[in-house]
Design a protein around this motif. Structure first.
Motif, short mmCIF file in Angstrom:
data_model
loop_
_atom_site.label_atom_id
_atom_site.label_comp_id
_atom_site.label_asym_id
_atom_site.label_seq_id
_atom_site.Cartn_x
_atom_site.Cartn_y
_atom_site.Cartn_z
N GLN A 157 29.38 8.05 -7.90
CA GLN A 157 29.98 8.20 -9.24
C GLN A 157 29.67 9.58 -9.82
O GLN A 157 30.51 10.20 -10.49
CB GLN A 157 29.44 7.11 -10.18
N GLY A 163 32.08 10.66 -14.13
CA GLY A 163 31.22 9.57 -13.70
C GLY A 163 29.75 9.79 -13.99
O GLY A 163 28.89 8.99 -13.62
N SER A 166 28.09 6.92 -16.16
CA SER A 166 27.87 5.67 -15.41
C SER A 166 26.77 5.86 -14.36
O SER A 166 26.00 4.94 -14.07
CB SER A 166 29.16 5.16 -14.78
N ALA A 169 23.46 5.61 -16.17
CA ALA A 169 23.18 4.20 -16.48
C ALA A 169 22.68 3.46 -15.24
O ALA A 169 21.74 2.65 -15.29
CB ALA A 169 24.42 3.53 -17.06
#
Length: 197
Positions: A157, A163, A166, A169
C-alpha cells in the motif's frame, strides 16, 4: 490325564487374553512360534502317555518271557519287574515334571515378551504424541505469519499513491496487536522511517 493337563494351559491363556484386552498385533512369526510351543507340549504329553503304556507292556512282556528259575521263581520275577516298572514310571514322571516346568518357564517368558511389546507400543505412542507440535508453538507460528502478512500488505500500500495513510494504520496495528513478535519492531522501524519523510 491329557485333558487335565490341557485345562490349566487353556485357563492360563484365557486369563491372559481377558487381562490384556484385545489381542495385540504380534508379528506372524512370533504367533506361529507360540502356537508351535503349545502344540509341541500337547503332542509331548500325548506321546508320553503312549510311551508309558508301551513301557509297562514291554515290562510285563519281559516278565512273562523270563525263565522260571528255581532261585527266583515266577513271583520274584514279577515283583522285580513291577519294581523296575515303578522305577521307570517314577523316572518318566520326573521327566514329565521337568518338561512341564520348562514349558511353564517358556510360557512365563512369552508373557514377559508380550508385556515388553505392549510397553514398547505404549512408549512409541507417547513418542508420537511428543513429536506432534505443541499447540502454543503452532499459535505462535500463525501469529508471526499474520503479522508478516499485514506488514507485507502495508508495504504494498505504501508503494501506491495515496496508500501512505492506510500503510501507517497497518503498521500501527502490527505494533499494537503483535507486540511480542519481530514484526512489531519492523513495523515500528517503518513508522519511524515514514515520519522522517
Amino acid at each position: 490325564m491329557e485333558r487335565q493337563a490341557q485345562d490349566p494351559l487353556k485357563e492360563l491363556l484365557r486369563q491372559a487374553d481377558a487381562a490384556s484386552g484385545p489381542p495385540p498385533e504380534l508379528p506372524t512369526d512370533f504367533t506361529r512360534r507360540v502356537r508351535h510351543l503349545a502344540l509341541r507340549r500337547r503332542h509331548f504329553r500325548m506321546g508320553l502317555g503312549a510311551a508309558t503304556a508301551a513301557a509297562i507292556a514291554a515290562a510285563v512282556g519281559v516278565a512273562l518271557l523270563l525263565p522260571n528259575d528255581s532261585d527266583t521263581g515266577p513271583r520274584k520275577a514279577t515283583e522285580k519287574t513291577i519294581t523296575d516298572q515303578n522305577g521307570e514310571i517314577a523316572a518318566l514322571r520326573a521327566e514329565v515334571a521337568r518338561l512341564e516346568a520348562e514349558v511353564d518357564s517358556r510360557l512365563a517368558a512369552v508373557r514377559h515378551m508380550l508385556a515388553l511389546e505392549a510397553a514398547e507400543r505404549r512408549r512409541d505412542e507417547l513418542r508420537r504424541q511428543l513429536a506432534r507440535p505443541d499447540i502454543t508453538e503452532q499459535i505462535a507460528r500463525e501469529v508471526d505469519e499474520a503479522a508478516f502478512i499485514i506488514i507485507y500488505d502495508a508495504d504494498q500500500q505504501r508503494k501506491r499513491q495515496g496508500g501512505r495513510a492506510s500503510a501507517i494504520a497497518a503498521y500501527r496495528d502490527v505494533v499494537r496487536l503483535f507486540p511480542q513478535t519481530r514484526w512489531a519492531k519492523v513495523a515500528q522501524d517503518r513508522l519511524t522511517e515514514i515520519e522522517k519523510l
